[in-house]
Design an enzyme around this catalytic site. Structure first.
Site, PDB file in Angstrom:
ATOM      1  N   SER A  98       0.763  -1.262   0.149  1.00  0.00           N
ATOM      2  CA  SER A  98       0.290   0.132  -0.133  1.00  0.00           C
ATOM      3  C   SER A  98       0.745   1.137   0.046  1.00  0.00           C
ATOM      4  O   SER A  98       1.801   1.458  -0.843  1.00  0.00           O
ATOM      5  CB  SER A  98      -0.988   0.093   1.239  1.00  0.00           C
ATOM      6  OG  SER A  98      -1.955   0.809   1.156  1.00  0.00           O
ATOM      7  N   ASP A 138     -10.180  -6.358  -3.439  1.00  0.00           N
ATOM      8  CA  ASP A 138      -9.488  -4.991  -3.536  1.00  0.00           C
ATOM      9  C   ASP A 138      -9.815  -4.102  -4.573  1.00  0.00           C
ATOM     10  O   ASP A 138      -9.217  -4.210  -5.540  1.00  0.00           O
ATOM     11  CB  ASP A 138      -7.990  -5.078  -3.317  1.00  0.00           C
ATOM     12  CG  ASP A 138      -7.233  -3.702  -3.115  1.00  0.00           C
ATOM     13  OD1 ASP A 138      -7.876  -2.740  -2.952  1.00  0.00           O
ATOM     14  OD2 ASP A 138      -5.788  -3.690  -2.851  1.00  0.00           O
ATOM     15  N   HIS A 162      -7.702  -4.989   1.004  1.00  0.00           N
ATOM     16  CA  HIS A 162      -6.508  -4.369   0.624  1.00  0.00           C
ATOM     17  C   HIS A 162      -5.143  -5.057   1.371  1.00  0.00           C
ATOM     18  O   HIS A 162      -4.306  -5.237   0.480  1.00  0.00           O
ATOM     19  CB  HIS A 162      -6.752  -3.091   0.745  1.00  0.00           C
ATOM     20  CG  HIS A 162      -5.530  -2.006   0.257  1.00  0.00           C
ATOM     21  ND1 HIS A 162      -4.945  -2.087  -0.815  1.00  0.00           N
ATOM     22  CD2 HIS A 162      -4.860  -1.056   0.922  1.00  0.00           C
ATOM     23  CE1 HIS A 162      -4.171  -1.285  -0.957  1.00  0.00           C
ATOM     24  NE2 HIS A 162      -4.104  -0.642   0.026  1.00  0.00           N
TER      25      HIS A 162
END
Length: 248
Positions: free
Chosen positions: A148, A199, A226
């Protein structure tokens, strides 16, 4: 009288022999147990957290290093916006890598966890911070894991001409669109791209940009969100170890 004296002497000799034998057992067994315990502690003992200085900023990290041999690869674990080095410890990723012979480093990026924010006056870019961190912890044959938010640290380094990485493990990272598709197609670094089935924000970017890398292995975590490594830790660890073994 003489017989009683002989009995007394024999008993005394027997006690002395038993005393020394008991002492031998205590020393021998006690020493063996201590050595075994020390070995187990060395193999599983938490390493850190430590702190180092990067351009005047205190940075916190864990360093799990195999005790008796030089690891072939060093895996540096970055983190997302809501996470930090502690998550890799809790998840068991640090222990998993250590037990399989890899050096594993989990860092709190600047401004997160126990690390101070990098002073803007220093003008230190995300790429330069990561480059300095790798050099300061004396990491060789480095593989970067970048979930991320940490993509903004890893991606510039990955595409830098001076990059000295042995592999890259992006986990649905941000900043994928900062480089053209043709740049991904030209990248020759071994890559394990991991993402969650659910996601919605980043799945399409992973399947467009990261899937274009020639030496990529794509792993979609079924039902994953995610931060998909949290949803199926066993699958995450198996995929990571398989990838690391492939680039030895």
């Amino acid at each position: 009288m003489i017989m009683e004296l002989n009995v007394y002497i024999n008993r005394t000799c027997l006690y002395i022999i038993l005393f020394f034998f008991a002492g031998f057992l205590i020393v021998y067994l006690g020493g063996s147990f201590s050595e075994e315990s020390a070995l187990d502690t060395t193999m599983t003992q938490l390493q850190g957290p430590y702190h180092i200085d990067i351009s005047g900023t205190k940075i916190a990290y864990y360093d799990y290093s195999p005790p008796s041999s030089s690891p072939h690869l060093t895996v540096i674990l970055l983190h997302g916006m809501r996470f930090g080095k502690e998550n890799w410890k809790t998840l068991g990723t640090l222990d998993t890598l250590l037990k399989n012979g890899y050096r594993a480093i989990a860092v709190d990026l600047p401004g997160y966890g126990d690390s101070e924010p990098v002073l803007e006056a220093g003008g230190l870019s995300h790429e330069e911070f990561l480059r300095q961190f790798i050099a300061t912890v004396d990491s060789v044959s480095t593989v970067i894991v970048s979930p991320s938010m940490s993509g903004q640290f890893a991606i510039p380094l990955v595409f830098s001409e001076e990059a000295v990485l042995s592999g890259w493990v992006p986990v649905a990272p941000v900043s994928m669109k900062s480089h053209k598709l043709s740049e991904y197609q030209a990248l020759q670094l071994p890559v394990l791209a991991v993402y969650g089935e659910n996601d919605r924000q980043f799945r399409s970017e992973v399947e467009e940009y990261l899937a274009a890398i020639p030496k990529v292995s794509l792993v979609m975590i079924p039902g994953g969100s995610h931060p998909c490594y949290l949803d199926k830790p066993d699958m995450w660890h198996q995929s990571l170890l398989h990838f690391l073994n492939s680039i030895k």
